[in-house]
Design an enzyme around this catalytic site. Structure first.
Site: not given
Ligand code: AMP
Length: 212
Positions: A86, A158, A125, A13, A169
């Protein structure tokens, strides 16, 4: 054109959003990036979110919905929502926000990637702490170990890409995010793209699904 890009962690994404930002003048609304920057700045929101992110859990809906609302108040049309919604609850809240700001989402594009590929992508990553450029230990390594090719910053893993968190996750994704496929099929916004291809081919597939 306003888009939602959704899919598993590691589906691409962020990578595809970056291409769409550069080539199609869209702006990216990444809730993951916004949360990481809140953590870096040690804001109230960041302090609340950190524990959830480090465990691979979702940050509570009201926090992320509030964040997206703030962005909508600043920017209008021409956005990519990356990593939001999400959950079905977030998708319903998004509908309310869109009405409030007189905005419409044209497509909700699901990036389909097999589980094995997700694991390989996530565990390898690495990310630049300064500019956010994303690398991979085997498919896109830095020229000098741990040094960003773009800005010379420190390239690290990360916290939530560590093995024990990845499993959580992916479990969270299956439970809360997969139901969004059905949700967007019902709204008529759903499009599916094969995310298990090289970056350029995925980008081209996204572009053709945007014009449907
Ligand atoms: P990402 O960078 O999109 O993989 O997001 C990293 C982490 O941020 C996720 O594993 C969640 O803990 C949190 N996060 C990101 N977007 C959301 C969302 N829309 N709702 C809830 N938690 C989120």
């Amino acid at each position: 054109m306003n888009l939602i890009l959704f899919g598993a962690p590691g589906a691409g994404k962020g990578t595809q959003s970056n291409l769409l930002v550069k080539r199609d003048q869209l702006h990216q609304i990444s809730t993951g990036d916004l949360l990481r920057s809140a953590i870096k700045n040690e804001s109230q929101l960041g302090l609340k979110a950190k524990g959830f992110i480090d465990k691979g859990e979702l940050v509570p809906d009201e926090l992320v919905i509030g964040m997206v609302k703030e962005v909508f108040a600043l920017h209008g049309n021409g956005f990519i929502l990356d990593g939001f919604p999400r959950t079905v609850n977030q998708a319903a809240a998004l509908e309310v926000l869109l009405k409030e700001f007189h905005l419409v989402v044209n497509k909700a594009i699901f990036l389909e990637v097999p589980y094995k590929t997700l694991l390989t992508r996530l565990s390898g990553r690495r990310v630049c702490k300064s500019c956010g450029t994303v690398y991979h230990i085997s498919s896109k390594p830095t020229s000098i170990e741990s040094v960003c090719d773009e800005c010379g910053g420190n390239v690290v893993q990360r916290n939530d890409d560590k093995e024990e968190v990845i499993a959580n996750r992916l479990k969270t994704y299956e439970e809360f995010t997969i139901p969004l496929k059905k949700y967007f099929k019902q709204t008529g916004q759903y499009a599916e793209v094969n995310g298990d291809q090289d970056e350029e081919s995925v980008y081209m597939s996204i572009k053709s699904s945007m014009n449907l």
